[in-house]
Design an enzyme around this catalytic site. Structure first.
Site, PDB file in Angstrom:
ATOM      1  N   ILE A  20       0.832  -1.210   0.000  1.00 22.65           N
ATOM      2  CA  ILE A  20       0.000   0.000   0.000  1.00 22.65           C
ATOM      3  C   ILE A  20       0.867   1.262   0.000  1.00 22.65           C
ATOM      4  O   ILE A  20       0.601   2.209  -0.751  1.00 22.65           O
ATOM      5  CB  ILE A  20      -0.947  -0.031   1.230  1.00 22.65           C
ATOM      6  CG1 ILE A  20      -1.951  -1.192   1.092  1.00 22.65           C
ATOM      7  CG2 ILE A  20      -1.665   1.303   1.394  1.00 22.65           C
ATOM      8  CD1 ILE A  20      -2.741  -1.501   2.366  1.00 22.65           C
ATOM      9  N   ASP A  39      11.608   2.962   4.548  1.00 24.52           N
ATOM     10  CA  ASP A  39      11.265   1.571   4.861  1.00 24.52           C
ATOM     11  C   ASP A  39      12.445   0.924   5.574  1.00 24.52           C
ATOM     12  O   ASP A  39      13.593   1.324   5.381  1.00 24.52           O
ATOM     13  CB  ASP A  39      10.958   0.791   3.576  1.00 24.52           C
ATOM     14  CG  ASP A  39      10.042  -0.408   3.814  1.00 24.52           C
ATOM     15  OD1 ASP A  39       8.873  -0.362   3.386  1.00 24.52           O
ATOM     16  OD2 ASP A  39      10.500  -1.392   4.436  1.00 24.52           O
ATOM     17  N   ALA A  91       3.825   2.204   7.790  1.00 25.11           N
ATOM     18  CA  ALA A  91       4.580   0.968   8.063  1.00 25.11           C
ATOM     19  C   ALA A  91       3.810   0.094   9.041  1.00 25.11           C
ATOM     20  O   ALA A  91       3.277   0.581  10.038  1.00 25.11           O
ATOM     21  CB  ALA A  91       5.951   1.323   8.648  1.00 25.11           C
ATOM     22  N   GLY A  92       3.741  -1.189   8.757  1.00 26.89           N
ATOM     23  CA  GLY A  92       3.013  -2.088   9.650  1.00 26.89           C
ATOM     24  C   GLY A  92       3.388  -3.531   9.403  1.00 26.89           C
ATOM     25  O   GLY A  92       3.900  -3.885   8.339  1.00 26.89           O
ATOM     26  N   SER A 149      -6.846   0.041   9.947  1.00 25.20           N
ATOM     27  CA  SER A 149      -7.369  -1.193   9.341  1.00 25.20           C
ATOM     28  C   SER A 149      -8.796  -1.391   9.810  1.00 25.20           C
ATOM     29  O   SER A 149      -9.144  -0.991  10.934  1.00 25.20           O
ATOM     30  CB  SER A 149      -6.529  -2.394   9.781  1.00 25.20           C
ATOM     31  OG  SER A 149      -7.154  -3.603   9.390  1.00 25.20           O
ATOM     32  N   TYR A 163      -2.400  -7.473  16.229  1.00 21.80           N
ATOM     33  CA  TYR A 163      -2.732  -6.647  15.064  1.00 21.80           C
ATOM     34  C   TYR A 163      -4.047  -5.898  15.305  1.00 21.80           C
ATOM     35  O   TYR A 163      -4.117  -4.680  15.124  1.00 21.80           O
ATOM     36  CB  TYR A 163      -2.827  -7.527  13.807  1.00 21.80           C
ATOM     37  CG  TYR A 163      -2.926  -6.715  12.533  1.00 21.80           C
ATOM     38  CD1 TYR A 163      -1.780  -6.229  11.901  1.00 21.80           C
ATOM     39  CD2 TYR A 163      -4.159  -6.419  11.964  1.00 21.80           C
ATOM     40  CE1 TYR A 163      -1.868  -5.470  10.741  1.00 21.80           C
ATOM     41  CE2 TYR A 163      -4.251  -5.663  10.801  1.00 21.80           C
ATOM     42  CZ  TYR A 163      -3.102  -5.191  10.196  1.00 21.80           C
ATOM     43  OH  TYR A 163      -3.193  -4.436   9.048  1.00 21.80           O
ATOM     44  N   LYS A 167      -4.303  -1.803  15.793  1.00 16.54           N
ATOM     45  CA  LYS A 167      -5.047  -0.962  14.852  1.00 16.54           C
ATOM     46  C   LYS A 167      -6.215  -0.241  15.541  1.00 16.54           C
ATOM     47  O   LYS A 167      -6.616   0.845  15.106  1.00 16.54           O
ATOM     48  CB  LYS A 167      -5.533  -1.799  13.663  1.00 16.54           C
ATOM     49  CG  LYS A 167      -4.381  -2.313  12.787  1.00 16.54           C
ATOM     50  CD  LYS A 167      -3.549  -1.178  12.189  1.00 16.54           C
ATOM     51  CE  LYS A 167      -2.453  -1.670  11.269  1.00 16.54           C
ATOM     52  NZ  LYS A 167      -1.671  -0.590  10.674  1.00 16.54           N
ATOM     53  N   THR A 198      -1.428  -7.772  -0.562  1.00 14.60           N
ATOM     54  CA  THR A 198      -0.055  -7.274  -0.314  1.00 14.60           C
ATOM     55  C   THR A 198       0.699  -8.363   0.440  1.00 14.60           C
ATOM     56  O   THR A 198       0.149  -9.432   0.696  1.00 14.60           O
ATOM     57  CB  THR A 198      -0.051  -6.021   0.587  1.00 14.60           C
ATOM     58  OG1 THR A 198      -0.505  -6.414   1.894  1.00 14.60           O
ATOM     59  CG2 THR A 198      -0.906  -4.900   0.071  1.00 14.60           C
TER      60      THR A 198
HETATM   61  N1  LIG Z   1      -2.948  -5.603   3.261  1.00 19.67           N
HETATM   62  C1  LIG Z   1      -4.018  -5.506   4.020  1.00 19.67           C
HETATM   63  O1  LIG Z   1      -4.954  -6.326   3.920  1.00 19.67           O
HETATM   64  C2  LIG Z   1      -4.138  -4.374   4.992  1.00 19.67           C
HETATM   65  C3  LIG Z   1      -5.400  -4.082   5.497  1.00 19.67           C
HETATM   66  C4  LIG Z   1      -5.524  -3.045   6.403  1.00 19.67           C
HETATM   67  C5  LIG Z   1      -4.425  -2.319   6.791  1.00 19.67           C
HETATM   68  N2  LIG Z   1      -3.197  -2.627   6.281  1.00 19.67           N
HETATM   69  C6  LIG Z   1      -2.067  -1.816   6.732  1.00 19.67           C
HETATM   70  O2  LIG Z   1      -1.445  -1.237   5.608  1.00 19.67           O
HETATM   71  C7  LIG Z   1      -0.104  -0.894   5.943  1.00 19.67           C
HETATM   72  C8  LIG Z   1       0.808  -1.362   4.832  1.00 19.67           C
HETATM   73  O3  LIG Z   1       0.807  -2.775   4.787  1.00 19.67           O
HETATM   74  P1  LIG Z   1       0.759  -3.598   3.419  1.00 19.67           P
HETATM   75  O4  LIG Z   1      -0.521  -4.341   3.414  1.00 19.67           O
HETATM   76  O5  LIG Z   1       1.111  -2.728   2.292  1.00 19.67           O
HETATM   77  O6  LIG Z   1       1.895  -4.697   3.729  1.00 19.67           O
HETATM   78  P2  LIG Z   1       3.366  -4.871   3.109  1.00 19.67           P
HETATM   79  O7  LIG Z   1       3.997  -5.921   3.945  1.00 19.67           O
HETATM   80  O8  LIG Z   1       3.281  -5.074   1.644  1.00 19.67           O
HETATM   81  O9  LIG Z   1       4.060  -3.459   3.365  1.00 19.67           O
HETATM   82  C9  LIG Z   1       4.476  -3.046   4.656  1.00 19.67           C
HETATM   83  C10 LIG Z   1       5.793  -2.303   4.529  1.00 19.67           C
HETATM   84  O10 LIG Z   1       6.159  -1.824   5.829  1.00 19.67           O
HETATM   85  C11 LIG Z   1       7.554  -2.058   5.996  1.00 19.67           C
HETATM   86  N3  LIG Z   1       7.911  -2.156   7.409  1.00 19.67           N
HETATM   87  C12 LIG Z   1       7.663  -3.179   8.263  1.00 19.67           C
HETATM   88  N4  LIG Z   1       8.221  -2.935   9.452  1.00 19.67           N
HETATM   89  C13 LIG Z   1       8.836  -1.724   9.360  1.00 19.67           C
HETATM   90  C14 LIG Z   1       9.593  -0.941  10.259  1.00 19.67           C
HETATM   91  N5  LIG Z   1       9.863  -1.360  11.515  1.00 19.67           N
HETATM   92  N6  LIG Z   1      10.070   0.251   9.825  1.00 19.67           N
HETATM   93  C15 LIG Z   1       9.841   0.682   8.561  1.00 19.67           C
HETATM   94  N7  LIG Z   1       9.139  -0.032   7.657  1.00 19.67           N
HETATM   95  C16 LIG Z   1       8.639  -1.223   8.058  1.00 19.67           C
HETATM   96  C17 LIG Z   1       7.804  -3.376   5.269  1.00 19.67           C
HETATM   97  O11 LIG Z   1       9.188  -3.561   4.971  1.00 19.67           O
HETATM   98  C18 LIG Z   1       6.929  -3.219   4.031  1.00 19.67           C
HETATM   99  O12 LIG Z   1       7.618  -2.617   2.956  1.00 19.67           O
HETATM  100  C19 LIG Z   1       0.175  -1.551   7.294  1.00 19.67           C
HETATM  101  O13 LIG Z   1       0.071  -0.590   8.324  1.00 19.67           O
HETATM  102  C20 LIG Z   1      -0.939  -2.562   7.413  1.00 19.67           C
HETATM  103  O14 LIG Z   1      -1.229  -2.868   8.745  1.00 19.67           O
HETATM  104  C21 LIG Z   1      -3.031  -3.634   5.390  1.00 19.67           C
END
Ligand SMILES: NC(=O)c1ccc[n+]([C@@H]2O[C@H](COP(=O)([O-])OP(=O)(O)OC[C@H]3O[C@@H](n4cnc5c(N)ncnc54)[C@H](O)[C@@H]3O)[C@@H](O)[C@H]2O)c1
Length: 272
Positions: A20, A39, A91-92, A149, A163, A167, A198
Protein backbone atom coordinates in the site's frame (compact mmCIF):
# COMPACT_ATOMS: atom_id res chain seq x y z
CA UNK A 1 -10.49 20.43 -9.26
CA UNK A 2 -7.55 22.54 -8.09
CA UNK A 3 -8.01 21.72 -4.40
CA UNK A 4 -7.19 18.07 -5.16
CA UNK A 5 -3.76 18.94 -6.56
CA UNK A 6 -0.66 18.00 -4.61
CA UNK A 7 2.02 18.87 -7.16
CA UNK A 8 5.10 20.37 -5.53
CA UNK A 9 4.03 19.16 -2.07
CA UNK A 10 6.65 17.37 0.03
CA UNK A 11 5.36 13.92 0.99
CA UNK A 12 6.84 11.27 3.30
CA UNK A 13 5.58 7.68 3.15
CA UNK A 14 6.70 5.05 5.68
CA UNK A 15 6.55 1.38 4.73
CA UNK A 16 6.99 2.54 1.15
CA UNK A 17 9.09 -0.32 -0.26
CA UNK A 18 6.06 -2.51 -0.95
CA UNK A 19 2.31 -2.88 -0.91
CA UNK A 20 0.00 0.00 0.00
CA UNK A 21 2.78 2.45 0.92
CA UNK A 22 4.57 1.87 -2.35
CA UNK A 23 1.40 2.48 -4.34
CA UNK A 24 0.56 5.65 -2.40
CA UNK A 25 4.12 6.95 -2.96
CA UNK A 26 3.85 6.14 -6.67
CA UNK A 27 0.48 7.93 -6.93
CA UNK A 28 1.86 11.02 -5.16
CA UNK A 29 4.91 11.07 -7.46
CA UNK A 30 2.63 10.73 -10.49
CA UNK A 31 0.68 13.77 -9.22
CA UNK A 32 3.91 15.79 -9.14
CA UNK A 33 4.72 15.64 -5.43
CA UNK A 34 8.28 15.41 -4.09
CA UNK A 35 8.17 12.01 -2.43
CA UNK A 36 10.37 10.60 0.34
CA UNK A 37 10.05 6.83 0.69
CA UNK A 38 11.09 5.26 4.01
CA UNK A 39 11.27 1.57 4.86
CA UNK A 40 13.22 -0.86 7.02
CA UNK A 41 13.85 -2.92 3.86
CA UNK A 42 16.64 -1.62 1.64
CA UNK A 43 14.54 -2.50 -1.42
CA UNK A 44 13.18 1.00 -0.77
CA UNK A 45 16.06 2.21 -2.99
CA UNK A 46 14.70 0.23 -5.95
CA UNK A 47 11.17 1.40 -5.17
CA UNK A 48 12.28 5.03 -5.31
CA UNK A 49 14.47 4.46 -8.38
CA UNK A 50 11.41 3.08 -10.20
CA UNK A 51 9.68 6.40 -9.61
CA UNK A 52 12.26 8.71 -11.12
CA UNK A 53 11.17 10.43 -14.28
CA UNK A 54 7.96 11.51 -12.56
CA UNK A 55 9.62 13.88 -10.06
CA UNK A 56 12.16 13.60 -7.27
CA UNK A 57 11.72 10.41 -5.25
CA UNK A 58 14.16 9.94 -2.39
CA UNK A 59 14.78 6.66 -0.53
CA UNK A 60 15.52 6.39 3.20
CA UNK A 61 16.25 3.18 5.07
CA UNK A 62 14.59 3.64 8.46
CA UNK A 63 13.23 1.33 11.11
CA UNK A 64 10.24 3.14 12.63
CA UNK A 65 10.71 1.31 15.95
CA UNK A 66 13.96 3.25 16.49
CA UNK A 67 13.17 6.80 17.68
CA UNK A 68 16.64 8.09 16.78
CA UNK A 69 16.35 6.70 13.24
CA UNK A 70 12.95 8.38 12.89
CA UNK A 71 14.41 11.67 14.12
CA UNK A 72 17.18 11.39 11.48
CA UNK A 73 14.61 10.51 8.80
CA UNK A 74 12.50 13.61 9.40
CA UNK A 75 15.63 15.80 9.74
CA UNK A 76 16.87 14.42 6.39
CA UNK A 77 13.53 15.16 4.70
CA UNK A 78 13.64 18.75 5.95
CA UNK A 79 17.32 19.14 4.99
CA UNK A 80 16.56 17.92 1.45
CA UNK A 81 13.18 19.52 0.80
CA UNK A 82 12.83 22.34 3.33
CA UNK A 83 9.37 21.34 4.60
CA UNK A 84 6.95 18.45 5.10
CA UNK A 85 3.42 18.81 3.78
CA UNK A 86 2.06 15.28 3.93
CA UNK A 87 3.05 12.24 6.02
CA UNK A 88 1.56 8.85 5.26
CA UNK A 89 2.42 6.83 8.35
CA UNK A 90 1.85 3.41 6.92
CA UNK A 91 4.58 0.97 8.06
CA UNK A 92 3.01 -2.09 9.65
CA UNK A 93 3.44 -5.81 10.31
CA UNK A 94 1.43 -8.82 11.38
CA UNK A 95 2.79 -12.35 10.81
CA UNK A 96 1.31 -13.61 14.10
CA UNK A 97 -1.25 -16.47 14.14
CA UNK A 98 -4.91 -15.57 14.56
CA UNK A 99 -6.92 -16.92 17.53
CA UNK A 100 -8.15 -19.65 15.16
CA UNK A 101 -4.59 -20.89 14.50
CA UNK A 102 -2.09 -22.77 16.70
CA UNK A 103 -0.19 -20.34 18.92
CA UNK A 104 -2.66 -17.51 18.39
CA UNK A 105 -5.28 -18.10 21.11
CA UNK A 106 -5.17 -15.72 24.07
CA UNK A 107 -3.82 -18.38 26.46
CA UNK A 108 -1.14 -19.46 23.97
CA UNK A 109 0.11 -16.27 22.38
CA UNK A 110 3.82 -15.62 23.11
CA UNK A 111 4.41 -12.19 24.62
CA UNK A 112 7.24 -11.67 22.10
CA UNK A 113 4.70 -11.91 19.23
CA UNK A 114 2.41 -9.41 20.95
CA UNK A 115 5.31 -6.97 21.48
CA UNK A 116 6.77 -7.32 17.97
CA UNK A 117 3.53 -6.17 16.33
CA UNK A 118 2.82 -3.40 18.83
CA UNK A 119 6.43 -2.17 18.52
CA UNK A 120 5.93 -1.42 14.83
CA UNK A 121 2.20 -0.70 14.48
CA UNK A 122 1.76 1.45 17.58
CA UNK A 123 5.12 2.53 19.06
CA UNK A 124 6.62 3.02 15.57
CA UNK A 125 3.65 5.13 14.60
CA UNK A 126 4.05 7.16 17.80
CA UNK A 127 7.69 7.96 16.98
CA UNK A 128 6.79 9.05 13.43
CA UNK A 129 3.72 11.02 14.45
CA UNK A 130 5.68 12.82 17.14
CA UNK A 131 8.43 13.98 14.77
CA UNK A 132 6.14 14.85 11.83
CA UNK A 133 3.72 16.71 14.10
CA UNK A 134 6.59 18.79 15.51
CA UNK A 135 7.65 19.94 12.05
CA UNK A 136 4.10 20.60 10.85
CA UNK A 137 3.14 22.45 14.04
CA UNK A 138 6.06 24.86 13.53
CA UNK A 139 5.12 25.26 9.87
CA UNK A 140 1.43 25.78 10.79
CA UNK A 141 0.23 23.34 8.12
CA UNK A 142 0.27 19.70 7.14
CA UNK A 143 -1.72 16.52 6.69
CA UNK A 144 -0.93 13.26 8.46
CA UNK A 145 -2.62 10.12 7.18
CA UNK A 146 -2.26 6.92 9.20
CA UNK A 147 -2.92 3.49 7.70
CA UNK A 148 -5.22 1.84 10.23
CA UNK A 149 -7.37 -1.19 9.34
CA UNK A 150 -10.94 -2.42 9.46
CA UNK A 151 -9.45 -4.97 11.91
CA UNK A 152 -9.28 -2.05 14.37
CA UNK A 153 -12.97 -1.26 13.99
CA UNK A 154 -14.35 -4.58 15.17
CA UNK A 155 -13.18 -7.93 16.54
CA UNK A 156 -11.82 -10.10 13.75
CA UNK A 157 -11.11 -13.77 14.64
CA UNK A 158 -9.12 -14.32 11.45
CA UNK A 159 -6.51 -11.73 12.47
CA UNK A 160 -4.03 -11.86 15.36
CA UNK A 161 -4.64 -10.25 18.75
CA UNK A 162 -1.77 -7.76 18.57
CA UNK A 163 -2.73 -6.65 15.06
CA UNK A 164 -6.40 -6.02 15.99
CA UNK A 165 -5.39 -4.26 19.21
CA UNK A 166 -2.67 -2.14 17.56
CA UNK A 167 -5.05 -0.96 14.85
CA UNK A 168 -7.77 -0.11 17.40
CA UNK A 169 -5.23 1.87 19.43
CA UNK A 170 -4.05 3.72 16.35
CA UNK A 171 -7.52 5.24 15.96
CA UNK A 172 -7.36 6.71 19.47
CA UNK A 173 -3.95 8.18 18.71
CA UNK A 174 -5.25 9.72 15.48
CA UNK A 175 -8.24 11.33 17.22
CA UNK A 176 -6.18 12.63 20.15
CA UNK A 177 -3.50 14.12 17.86
CA UNK A 178 -6.15 15.64 15.58
CA UNK A 179 -7.67 17.41 18.55
CA UNK A 180 -4.35 18.86 19.70
CA UNK A 181 -3.06 19.83 16.28
CA UNK A 182 -6.22 21.37 14.80
CA UNK A 183 -5.38 24.88 15.98
CA UNK A 184 -1.99 24.66 14.27
CA UNK A 185 -3.57 23.91 10.89
CA UNK A 186 -2.38 20.29 11.00
CA UNK A 187 -4.88 17.56 10.12
CA UNK A 188 -4.65 13.91 11.20
CA UNK A 189 -6.85 11.21 9.69
CA UNK A 190 -6.93 7.43 9.44
CA UNK A 191 -7.41 5.40 6.32
CA UNK A 192 -8.85 1.98 7.21
CA UNK A 193 -8.53 -0.63 4.45
CA UNK A 194 -10.23 -4.00 4.41
CA UNK A 195 -8.37 -7.05 3.00
CA UNK A 196 -5.86 -5.91 0.38
CA UNK A 197 -3.54 -8.04 -1.76
CA UNK A 198 -0.06 -7.27 -0.31
CA UNK A 199 2.71 -8.97 1.67
CA UNK A 200 0.65 -8.68 4.88
CA UNK A 201 -2.83 -9.10 3.57
CA UNK A 202 -2.72 -10.99 0.32
CA UNK A 203 -3.96 -14.47 -0.41
CA UNK A 204 -0.30 -15.58 -0.03
CA UNK A 205 0.18 -19.16 1.20
CA UNK A 206 -3.30 -19.36 2.80
CA UNK A 207 -5.47 -22.40 1.93
CA UNK A 208 -7.82 -21.73 -1.00
CA UNK A 209 -10.86 -22.12 1.27
CA UNK A 210 -9.60 -19.36 3.58
CA UNK A 211 -8.91 -17.06 0.63
CA UNK A 212 -12.42 -17.68 -0.69
CA UNK A 213 -13.92 -17.09 2.78
CA UNK A 214 -12.21 -13.68 2.92
CA UNK A 215 -13.64 -12.90 -0.49
CA UNK A 216 -17.11 -13.94 0.70
CA UNK A 217 -16.84 -11.50 3.59
CA UNK A 218 -16.51 -8.60 1.14
CA UNK A 219 -19.85 -7.62 -0.43
CA UNK A 220 -17.99 -6.52 -3.57
CA UNK A 221 -16.64 -10.11 -3.73
CA UNK A 222 -12.99 -9.36 -4.25
CA UNK A 223 -9.83 -8.48 -2.33
CA UNK A 224 -8.80 -4.87 -2.61
CA UNK A 225 -5.61 -3.81 -4.38
CA UNK A 226 -3.27 -1.03 -3.23
CA UNK A 227 -4.54 1.02 -6.20
CA UNK A 228 -8.05 0.90 -4.68
CA UNK A 229 -6.75 3.12 -1.86
CA UNK A 230 -4.91 5.84 -3.73
CA UNK A 231 -7.96 8.03 -4.50
CA UNK A 232 -8.82 8.29 -0.81
CA UNK A 233 -5.15 8.71 0.15
CA UNK A 234 -4.74 11.63 -2.29
CA UNK A 235 -7.97 13.23 -1.09
CA UNK A 236 -6.79 13.12 2.54
CA UNK A 237 -3.46 14.67 1.54
CA UNK A 238 -4.94 17.50 -0.48
CA UNK A 239 -6.70 20.76 0.35
CA UNK A 240 -9.97 19.19 -0.82
CA UNK A 241 -10.12 17.54 2.62
CA UNK A 242 -9.20 20.81 4.36
CA UNK A 243 -12.06 20.56 6.90
CA UNK A 244 -11.55 16.85 7.62
CA UNK A 245 -9.58 15.89 10.71
CA UNK A 246 -9.77 13.18 13.38
CA UNK A 247 -11.74 10.93 11.04
CA UNK A 248 -11.46 7.28 10.05
CA UNK A 249 -12.18 6.61 6.39
CA UNK A 250 -12.93 3.06 5.33
CA UNK A 251 -12.18 1.48 1.94
CA UNK A 252 -13.20 -2.17 2.20
CA UNK A 253 -15.58 -3.20 -0.57
CA UNK A 254 -18.41 -3.01 1.98
CA UNK A 255 -16.88 -5.50 4.46
CA UNK A 256 -17.61 -3.53 7.64
CA UNK A 257 -21.21 -3.02 6.54
CA UNK A 258 -21.58 -6.77 6.97
CA UNK A 259 -21.74 -8.09 10.54
CA UNK A 260 -22.71 -11.69 9.83
CA UNK A 261 -19.10 -12.61 9.03
CA UNK A 262 -18.28 -13.23 12.71
CA UNK A 263 -20.89 -15.91 13.31
CA UNK A 264 -19.95 -17.54 10.01
CA UNK A 265 -16.25 -17.60 10.87
CA UNK A 266 -16.12 -18.59 14.55
CA UNK A 267 -16.16 -22.29 15.38
CA UNK A 268 -19.20 -23.49 17.34
CA UNK A 269 -19.03 -24.96 20.92
CA UNK A 270 -18.39 -28.51 19.70
CA UNK A 271 -15.72 -27.60 17.18
CA UNK A 272 -12.79 -27.32 19.60
N1 LIG B 1 -2.95 -5.60 3.26
C1 LIG B 1 -4.02 -5.51 4.02
O1 LIG B 1 -4.95 -6.33 3.92
C2 LIG B 1 -4.14 -4.37 4.99
C3 LIG B 1 -5.40 -4.08 5.50
C4 LIG B 1 -5.52 -3.05 6.40
C5 LIG B 1 -4.42 -2.32 6.79
N2 LIG B 1 -3.20 -2.63 6.28
C6 LIG B 1 -2.07 -1.82 6.73
O2 LIG B 1 -1.44 -1.24 5.61
C7 LIG B 1 -0.10 -0.89 5.94
C8 LIG B 1 0.81 -1.36 4.83
O3 LIG B 1 0.81 -2.78 4.79
P1 LIG B 1 0.76 -3.60 3.42
O4 LIG B 1 -0.52 -4.34 3.41
O5 LIG B 1 1.11 -2.73 2.29
O6 LIG B 1 1.89 -4.70 3.73
P2 LIG B 1 3.37 -4.87 3.11
O7 LIG B 1 4.00 -5.92 3.94
O8 LIG B 1 3.28 -5.07 1.64
O9 LIG B 1 4.06 -3.46 3.37
C9 LIG B 1 4.48 -3.05 4.66
C10 LIG B 1 5.79 -2.30 4.53
O10 LIG B 1 6.16 -1.82 5.83
C11 LIG B 1 7.55 -2.06 6.00
N3 LIG B 1 7.91 -2.16 7.41
C12 LIG B 1 7.66 -3.18 8.26
N4 LIG B 1 8.22 -2.94 9.45
C13 LIG B 1 8.84 -1.72 9.36
C14 LIG B 1 9.59 -0.94 10.26
N5 LIG B 1 9.86 -1.36 11.51
N6 LIG B 1 10.07 0.25 9.83
C15 LIG B 1 9.84 0.68 8.56
N7 LIG B 1 9.14 -0.03 7.66
C16 LIG B 1 8.64 -1.22 8.06
C17 LIG B 1 7.80 -3.38 5.27
O11 LIG B 1 9.19 -3.56 4.97
C18 LIG B 1 6.93 -3.22 4.03
O12 LIG B 1 7.62 -2.62 2.96
C19 LIG B 1 0.17 -1.55 7.29
O13 LIG B 1 0.07 -0.59 8.32
C20 LIG B 1 -0.94 -2.56 7.41
O14 LIG B 1 -1.23 -2.87 8.75
C21 LIG B 1 -3.03 -3.63 5.39
Amino acid sequence: MDTLRIDGRVVLVTGAAAGIGHEIARACAAEGAVVHLADVADTVHEAAAGMTGLRAAVAHVCDVTDPEAVRRLVDDVIAASGRLDVAYLNAGVNGVPSPLQPGGAIDDLPFADWRRVLDVNLDGLFHCLQRCAGVMKAQRSGSIVVTASTAGLRAEPRVSYPYVVSKAAVLGLVRQAALELARFGVRVNALAPGPVVTGIGGPGPRPAAAVAAWEDSVPMRRWGTPADLTGLALLLASDASGWMTGGTYVADGGATALTQVLSDTLPGPDEG
